[in-house]
Design a protein around this motif. Sequence first.
Motif, mmCIF file in Angstrom:
data_model
loop_
_atom_site.group_PDB
_atom_site.id
_atom_site.type_symbol
_atom_site.label_atom_id
_atom_site.label_comp_id
_atom_site.label_asym_id
_atom_site.label_seq_id
_atom_site.Cartn_x
_atom_site.Cartn_y
_atom_site.Cartn_z
ATOM 1 N N LEU A 9 -16.552 -24.409 -0.392
ATOM 2 C CA LEU A 9 -16.691 -23.082 0.194
ATOM 3 C C LEU A 9 -17.899 -23.022 1.110
ATOM 4 O O LEU A 9 -17.798 -22.549 2.265
ATOM 5 C CB LEU A 9 -16.828 -22.039 -0.923
ATOM 6 C CG LEU A 9 -17.165 -20.612 -0.488
ATOM 7 C CD1 LEU A 9 -16.053 -20.030 0.378
ATOM 8 C CD2 LEU A 9 -17.427 -19.720 -1.704
ATOM 9 N N ILE A 10 -19.031 -23.498 0.634
ATOM 10 C CA ILE A 10 -20.252 -23.436 1.442
ATOM 11 C C ILE A 10 -20.121 -24.294 2.687
ATOM 12 O O ILE A 10 -20.565 -23.911 3.781
ATOM 13 C CB ILE A 10 -21.476 -23.840 0.597
ATOM 14 C CG1 ILE A 10 -21.723 -22.785 -0.491
ATOM 15 C CG2 ILE A 10 -22.716 -24.000 1.460
ATOM 16 C CD1 ILE A 10 -22.834 -23.132 -1.457
ATOM 17 N N GLY A 23 -27.014 -20.496 0.003
ATOM 18 C CA GLY A 23 -26.602 -20.920 -1.323
ATOM 19 C C GLY A 23 -27.746 -20.792 -2.312
ATOM 20 O O GLY A 23 -28.855 -20.372 -1.968
ATOM 21 N N ARG A 24 -27.487 -21.188 -3.558
ATOM 22 C CA ARG A 24 -28.488 -21.023 -4.616
ATOM 23 C C ARG A 24 -29.760 -21.825 -4.356
ATOM 24 O O ARG A 24 -30.833 -21.458 -4.868
ATOM 25 C CB ARG A 24 -27.891 -21.434 -5.966
ATOM 26 C CG ARG A 24 -26.816 -20.480 -6.496
ATOM 27 C CD ARG A 24 -26.259 -21.002 -7.814
ATOM 28 N NE ARG A 24 -25.168 -20.191 -8.322
ATOM 29 C CZ ARG A 24 -25.285 -19.239 -9.246
ATOM 30 N NH1 ARG A 24 -26.477 -18.984 -9.751
ATOM 31 N NH2 ARG A 24 -24.228 -18.561 -9.653
ATOM 32 N N ASP A 25 -29.663 -22.901 -3.593
ATOM 33 C CA ASP A 25 -30.842 -23.731 -3.343
ATOM 34 C C ASP A 25 -31.546 -23.370 -2.036
ATOM 35 O O ASP A 25 -32.495 -24.051 -1.622
ATOM 36 C CB ASP A 25 -30.446 -25.209 -3.331
ATOM 37 C CG ASP A 25 -29.351 -25.526 -2.316
ATOM 38 O OD1 ASP A 25 -28.802 -24.581 -1.714
ATOM 39 O OD2 ASP A 25 -29.033 -26.727 -2.137
ATOM 40 N N HIS A 26 -31.114 -22.329 -1.381
ATOM 41 C CA HIS A 26 -31.717 -21.894 -0.116
ATOM 42 C C HIS A 26 -33.029 -21.175 -0.388
ATOM 43 O O HIS A 26 -33.172 -20.449 -1.376
ATOM 44 C CB HIS A 26 -30.744 -20.968 0.622
ATOM 45 C CG HIS A 26 -31.067 -20.752 2.065
ATOM 46 N ND1 HIS A 26 -32.094 -19.938 2.480
ATOM 47 C CD2 HIS A 26 -30.479 -21.236 3.198
ATOM 48 C CE1 HIS A 26 -32.128 -19.917 3.807
ATOM 49 N NE2 HIS A 26 -31.154 -20.694 4.264
ATOM 50 N N VAL A 47 -24.388 -16.278 -0.252
ATOM 51 C CA VAL A 47 -24.500 -15.058 0.544
ATOM 52 C C VAL A 47 -24.390 -15.451 2.007
ATOM 53 O O VAL A 47 -25.092 -16.359 2.460
ATOM 54 C CB VAL A 47 -25.849 -14.350 0.305
ATOM 55 C CG1 VAL A 47 -25.977 -13.108 1.185
ATOM 56 C CG2 VAL A 47 -26.038 -14.010 -1.163
ATOM 57 N N VAL A 48 -23.500 -14.791 2.744
ATOM 58 C CA VAL A 48 -23.374 -15.053 4.176
ATOM 59 C C VAL A 48 -23.872 -13.830 4.930
ATOM 60 O O VAL A 48 -23.270 -12.756 4.862
ATOM 61 C CB VAL A 48 -21.926 -15.364 4.587
ATOM 62 C CG1 VAL A 48 -21.847 -15.599 6.099
ATOM 63 C CG2 VAL A 48 -21.416 -16.579 3.839
ATOM 64 N N ARG A 49 -24.991 -13.992 5.624
ATOM 65 C CA ARG A 49 -25.510 -12.926 6.479
ATOM 66 C C ARG A 49 -24.798 -13.017 7.825
ATOM 67 O O ARG A 49 -25.131 -13.843 8.675
ATOM 68 C CB ARG A 49 -27.015 -13.060 6.644
ATOM 69 C CG ARG A 49 -27.796 -12.663 5.414
ATOM 70 C CD ARG A 49 -29.284 -12.884 5.612
ATOM 71 N NE ARG A 49 -30.063 -12.347 4.508
ATOM 72 C CZ ARG A 49 -31.297 -12.748 4.215
ATOM 73 N NH1 ARG A 49 -31.883 -13.698 4.945
ATOM 74 N NH2 ARG A 49 -31.946 -12.220 3.211
ATOM 75 N N VAL A 56 -17.341 -12.225 9.762
ATOM 76 C CA VAL A 56 -16.654 -11.572 8.644
ATOM 77 C C VAL A 56 -15.254 -12.143 8.499
ATOM 78 O O VAL A 56 -14.791 -12.416 7.379
ATOM 79 C CB VAL A 56 -16.616 -10.048 8.849
ATOM 80 C CG1 VAL A 56 -15.793 -9.381 7.750
ATOM 81 C CG2 VAL A 56 -18.035 -9.472 8.867
ATOM 82 N N VAL A 57 -14.558 -12.342 9.611
ATOM 83 C CA VAL A 57 -13.219 -12.953 9.565
ATOM 84 C C VAL A 57 -13.291 -14.330 8.924
ATOM 85 O O VAL A 57 -12.453 -14.682 8.074
ATOM 86 C CB VAL A 57 -12.609 -13.045 10.975
ATOM 87 C CG1 VAL A 57 -11.327 -13.862 10.951
ATOM 88 C CG2 VAL A 57 -12.344 -11.654 11.530
ATOM 89 N N ALA A 58 -14.302 -15.122 9.291
ATOM 90 C CA ALA A 58 -14.454 -16.459 8.706
ATOM 91 C C ALA A 58 -14.678 -16.375 7.198
ATOM 92 O O ALA A 58 -14.122 -17.180 6.430
ATOM 93 C CB ALA A 58 -15.614 -17.194 9.376
ATOM 94 N N CYS A 59 -15.471 -15.407 6.768
ATOM 95 C CA CYS A 59 -15.725 -15.239 5.329
ATOM 96 C C CYS A 59 -14.442 -14.871 4.589
ATOM 97 O O CYS A 59 -14.148 -15.420 3.513
ATOM 98 C CB CYS A 59 -16.775 -14.171 5.103
ATOM 99 S SG CYS A 59 -18.454 -14.643 5.538
ATOM 100 N N VAL A 60 -13.689 -13.932 5.141
ATOM 101 C CA VAL A 60 -12.465 -13.490 4.474
ATOM 102 C C VAL A 60 -11.446 -14.627 4.441
ATOM 103 O O VAL A 60 -10.757 -14.835 3.426
ATOM 104 C CB VAL A 60 -11.897 -12.245 5.182
ATOM 105 C CG1 VAL A 60 -10.534 -11.880 4.609
ATOM 106 C CG2 VAL A 60 -12.866 -11.072 5.037
#
Length: 461
Positions: A9-10, A23-26, A47-49, A56-60
Amino acid sequence: MSEIARRSLISELGARVRGTVIGRDHSEYDEARAVWNGLIDRHPEVVVRCADTDDVVACVTAARTHRPIVSIRGGGHQVAGSAVCDDGLVIDLSRMRDVVVDPVVRTARVQGGARWADVDAAAQAFGLATPGGEVSETGVAGLTLGGGLGLMQRTHGLSCDNVLSMTVVTADGAVRTASADENAELYWALRGAGRGLGVVTEFTFALHPLGPEVAAAAFVYPAEDAGAVFRAWRRLAAEAPPTIAPQFALWALPPFPGLPDEFVGVPVAMAIGTYIGEPADAAPVLEPFQGLGEPILDLSGTSTWVEAQSEFDFALPDGGRYYWKSHFTDELDDATIDLIVEHAARRPDPNSAVFVRTLGGAIDRIGSDETAFAHRGARFNVSVDAVWSDPALDDDAIGWARGLWNALEPVSRGMYVNFAGLGEEEGADGALILGAHEERVERIRLAYDPDGVFAAAAARP
């Protein structure tokens, strides 16, 4: 998610978005997962800022493939902390804050991560405003999608009543316009029940002439007179014209600028109202606020609209601990008033409060079935606002708020989604929030998200 799924996913998001993938290590992870309510401590996988609607389209699209839990962050100011989730994907719009005002047609195009401070500043440059929240750092999206109570509500309606159209990324990754003419059912649902229907990346609001200055009444009465003042305020609220939305508060005064030290932290009753119109015309409407008893302070005056919208910001700082739960009601009989006053006197922290807001006016000029907001016709909203900073008070503060909320259930006709606790009663809360609209809203959710991409966002108040 498994480690393989998380990495996949990342990796996909990193390759497709222009914004920041955290990600968690960021190094920015803890900052990115924090929201306004310090009671919320959730740990998403990523989290994607987002930089724009394409992000947003890429996230969905990635969410459809990898099926993480999804939450959507606008301003991150909602009490329940629905902006963040555990072990999932946060689609974060907080960098998307542009506001474009057209003063000729009186509209504002507002990105989904904007806060009301952004809207107020941009619109006031042209002497215009639209109904927004009472705290300027509140996110536009969350408040509006849940209905949107505010100082202008009896004059110009709720925030959602002033939305002309929305740009929405739906669960299939499509970018759609929701308006009276396009995707009308989606438009209907987004105005009052918008969570979990998609990601709104832009709103177009109608604007109204107002300001730059407004006049307000704010009279402070001693706590021992609270019951009598509350009863007198009830009469005032029943007679008030729609140019004002009277409020009543049982609170302890925070350190307002210029407030004498001897009044800071003192439990009081407050009668408050902002006149939505020219300050020169305000006196006949505001004068009755002074006659509810023998006030100990008069904090009334004239300010800019921007100042009026932000004057309580300092009392509700980022990282404070908050639990707010509310009822819409028609009844403030003497027994209910006595119950509220007695319970408010037992606040475990002086920053906690009970706020009563007057409804009606323009809110009720829109038919009960014209939007998904289910509480038109209610006379009042009673909000029990636990506010504290010491984690050792968590149980006492939440217990105090829930205790009064439970005691008021016999006079309730529903609950405001933006003041809905922590969403700990999802099934019951859905019926209280959506009322007779619950089945229609769920049909629309299923039509636009048959695979449940936004199922977690829909379930979380």
